[in-house]
Design a protein around this motif. Sequence first.
Motif, PDB file in Angstrom:
ATOM      1  N   THR A 362      51.138 124.413  51.148  1.00  0.00           N
ATOM      2  CA  THR A 362      51.039 123.065  50.581  1.00  0.00           C
ATOM      3  C   THR A 362      50.054 122.985  49.415  1.00  0.00           C
ATOM      4  OG1 THR A 362      49.308 122.418  52.148  1.00  0.00           O
ATOM      5  CG2 THR A 362      51.600 121.955  52.782  1.00  0.00           C
ATOM      6  N   CYS A 363      49.167 123.982  49.273  1.00  0.00           N
ATOM      7  CA  CYS A 363      48.207 123.886  48.167  1.00  0.00           C
ATOM      8  C   CYS A 363      47.933 125.227  47.477  1.00  0.00           C
ATOM      9  CB  CYS A 363      46.909 123.206  48.612  1.00  0.00           C
ATOM     10  SG  CYS A 363      46.214 123.780  50.154  1.00  0.00           S
ATOM     11  N   THR A 393      55.362 119.211  52.077  1.00  0.00           N
ATOM     12  CA  THR A 393      55.580 119.309  50.642  1.00  0.00           C
ATOM     13  C   THR A 393      54.243 119.613  49.969  1.00  0.00           C
ATOM     14  OG1 THR A 393      55.248 116.922  50.358  1.00  0.00           O
ATOM     15  CG2 THR A 393      57.516 117.686  50.677  1.00  0.00           C
ATOM     16  N   LEU A 394      54.242 119.605  48.672  1.00  0.00           N
ATOM     17  CA  LEU A 394      53.028 119.883  47.918  1.00  0.00           C
ATOM     18  C   LEU A 394      51.963 118.828  48.202  1.00  0.00           C
ATOM     19  CD1 LEU A 394      51.852 121.774  45.713  1.00  0.00           C
ATOM     20  CD2 LEU A 394      52.688 120.127  44.024  1.00  0.00           C
ATOM     21  N   ASN A 395      50.763 119.291  48.532  1.00  0.00           N
ATOM     22  CA  ASN A 395      49.645 118.393  48.775  1.00  0.00           C
ATOM     23  C   ASN A 395      49.376 117.530  47.546  1.00  0.00           C
ATOM     24  OD1 ASN A 395      46.544 118.006  48.392  1.00  0.00           O
ATOM     25  ND2 ASN A 395      46.817 118.250  50.612  1.00  0.00           N
ATOM     26  N   GLU A 396      49.015 116.259  47.761  1.00  0.00           N
ATOM     27  CA  GLU A 396      48.835 115.328  46.645  1.00  0.00           C
ATOM     28  C   GLU A 396      47.744 115.780  45.687  1.00  0.00           C
ATOM     29  OE1 GLU A 396      49.430 112.061  44.149  1.00  0.00           O
ATOM     30  OE2 GLU A 396      50.676 113.049  45.662  1.00  0.00           O
ATOM     31  N   ARG A 399      49.038 118.593  43.666  1.00  0.00           N
ATOM     32  CA  ARG A 399      49.929 118.082  42.612  1.00  0.00           C
ATOM     33  C   ARG A 399      49.125 117.552  41.435  1.00  0.00           C
ATOM     34  NH1 ARG A 399      51.464 113.721  40.456  1.00  0.00           N
ATOM     35  NH2 ARG A 399      50.197 112.433  41.846  1.00  0.00           N
ATOM     36  N   LYS A 400      48.073 116.776  41.726  1.00  0.00           N
ATOM     37  CA  LYS A 400      47.242 116.219  40.665  1.00  0.00           C
ATOM     38  C   LYS A 400      46.534 117.325  39.874  1.00  0.00           C
ATOM     39  CE  LYS A 400      46.281 111.775  42.914  1.00  0.00           C
ATOM     40  NZ  LYS A 400      45.228 110.934  43.550  1.00  0.00           N
ATOM     41  N   LEU A 402      47.581 120.414  39.390  1.00  0.00           N
ATOM     42  CA  LEU A 402      48.566 121.032  38.494  1.00  0.00           C
ATOM     43  C   LEU A 402      48.877 120.117  37.319  1.00  0.00           C
ATOM     44  CD1 LEU A 402      51.075 122.645  41.044  1.00  0.00           C
ATOM     45  CD2 LEU A 402      49.357 123.804  39.640  1.00  0.00           C
ATOM     46  N   GLU A 403      48.942 118.841  37.586  1.00  0.00           N
ATOM     47  CA  GLU A 403      49.242 117.863  36.532  1.00  0.00           C
ATOM     48  C   GLU A 403      48.165 117.886  35.449  1.00  0.00           C
ATOM     49  OE1 GLU A 403      49.156 113.408  37.186  1.00  0.00           O
ATOM     50  OE2 GLU A 403      51.318 113.793  37.272  1.00  0.00           O
ATOM     51  N   SER A 408      53.742 121.594  36.830  1.00  0.00           N
ATOM     52  CA  SER A 408      54.346 120.818  37.922  1.00  0.00           C
ATOM     53  C   SER A 408      55.261 121.710  38.742  1.00  0.00           C
ATOM     54  CB  SER A 408      55.145 119.635  37.369  1.00  0.00           C
ATOM     55  OG  SER A 408      56.297 120.085  36.681  1.00  0.00           O
ATOM     56  N   GLN A 410      58.357 120.416  40.489  1.00  0.00           N
ATOM     57  CA  GLN A 410      59.242 119.305  40.825  1.00  0.00           C
ATOM     58  C   GLN A 410      60.105 119.624  42.032  1.00  0.00           C
ATOM     59  OE1 GLN A 410      61.463 118.208  37.307  1.00  0.00           O
ATOM     60  NE2 GLN A 410      60.312 116.325  37.149  1.00  0.00           N
TER      61      GLN A 410
END
Length: 497
Positions: A362-363, A393-396, A399-400, A402-403, A408, A410
């Motif tokens: 997840t991370c 899914t991908l940990n929030e 995700r941030k 990577l952003e 990303s 997707q």
Amino acid sequence: MIPVHVTAAKNTKSVVVLMTKIKSANDLNAIKEAARIITEGGLVAFPTETVYGLGADALNSEACKGIFEAKGRPRDNPLIIHIADMESLLNIVEVPGHKANKLMEKFWPGPLTLIFTKKTTVSDVISGGLSTVAVRMPDNEAALSLIKEAKTPIAAPSANISGRPSPTTAGHVKSDLDGKIDMILDGGNAVVGLESTIVDLSGTVPMLLRPGAITLEMLEDILGTVEIYPEIIFEDDKAPKAPGMKYRHYAPKAELTVVISKRKARISKYIRQKIGEIGGTCAILASQEDLEKYKNLKTYSLEPETLFAALRQIDKDGIKRVFVHGLDDTGINRAMMNRLRKASSGDIVDLDTVLFVCTGNTCRSPMAEAIWDSFKTGCLAKSCGIAVAPGSTLNENARKTLEIKGLSLQGFTSRQLTKNDVEEASVIFCMTKVHAEYVKQMTNDMWKVYTLSEYAGESETDISDPFGSELDIYEVCAKELETLISKIIENRNKKSL
């Protein structure tokens, strides 16, 4: 046999084809009869140097509709127009530019199709609704004679049921289309055996849409920079720019898997192992050079001029599963791999894949996957976890993070590590020593399992799990991952991935 209605002439008369005539392409009377069928709105399969084409009068949209009906071809899949002289070209396309003239001078007649801006003389039936049209001049005496005798350009895709391997003999055409078309001109075996190269010249930069016997390297010698259009294997809402780009093509009934790697020994080892596990009616499709690795197993020769014949023979022999010993993507091999990727519906096993492993996927490992792919090494990455919670899914915060880095993943869904994942990976990078020990228990190839820091040449430190931490801890983890991955890529020539 169920008769098929084919629209005749440039009127509304309908004829019923009960039996398809087969005549020699070397017979002048047969050529004249075929030309008459074309001008009356019928369908004729004829030889070219690439594969057999299914022809209709390109200026008769009703006749061209018959091509789609006979083949079961999707209506948005454009047709190629075949011509025998330059005067015909100027009747159907806008004035060719300098680059087009250079290619035509070098490669026409020959296995090269060019995309031009069309004139209104070309119907949307042929162009699939596009403002462009595909045109080529075949390098085959019978094909050129037919076009000249018919006194009209001839629209012709490959003469097979849509999705099946393209025909390189009259027998292949008969097998698919007997009773559905008026005539087959038998010109023996196709010389090239692969459909024509397609180049789009309607834009600013020439673009290779479909590779063929006129290779990318040959095009670059003439044009300089040539872009490569990304392959589309599965159906979507996007209109294909040229024939054969969108739908599944060339497929045998057998399940086909393409296995690729920069190291041939890895391919043969994997294929032998899989056939040993599966048993039954399996076979291998490989080049003559590589067939030596598969003695005592059922094999077929993978050569440009015999590829489609081999795919058809595989079905005749009742083979259920085929493993293809992949080729490098250069020269004519690029065209063969293009056809094989479509024939397999994208079932590709890339043994050069880099695999990242953590706990929950997840991370840490997903961030490593995205960071690795950002370096565009040509060696793809994927990630898995050894204890994945269903639906993860991908940990929030991952995700941030990577952003923030402009990256990303997707639609990412966490994946539980399997034995297949371990077998197919070229090298496995684990986040900790515990992960590495777990993975080593799943394979005899322990030499390809490392901690990420170990492979980067650093001390064997674990990558700390940021799960449950604040965003800044995730950013520190991502920076550590990027530093280690960067070192690995810098030294990639010293270690074979």
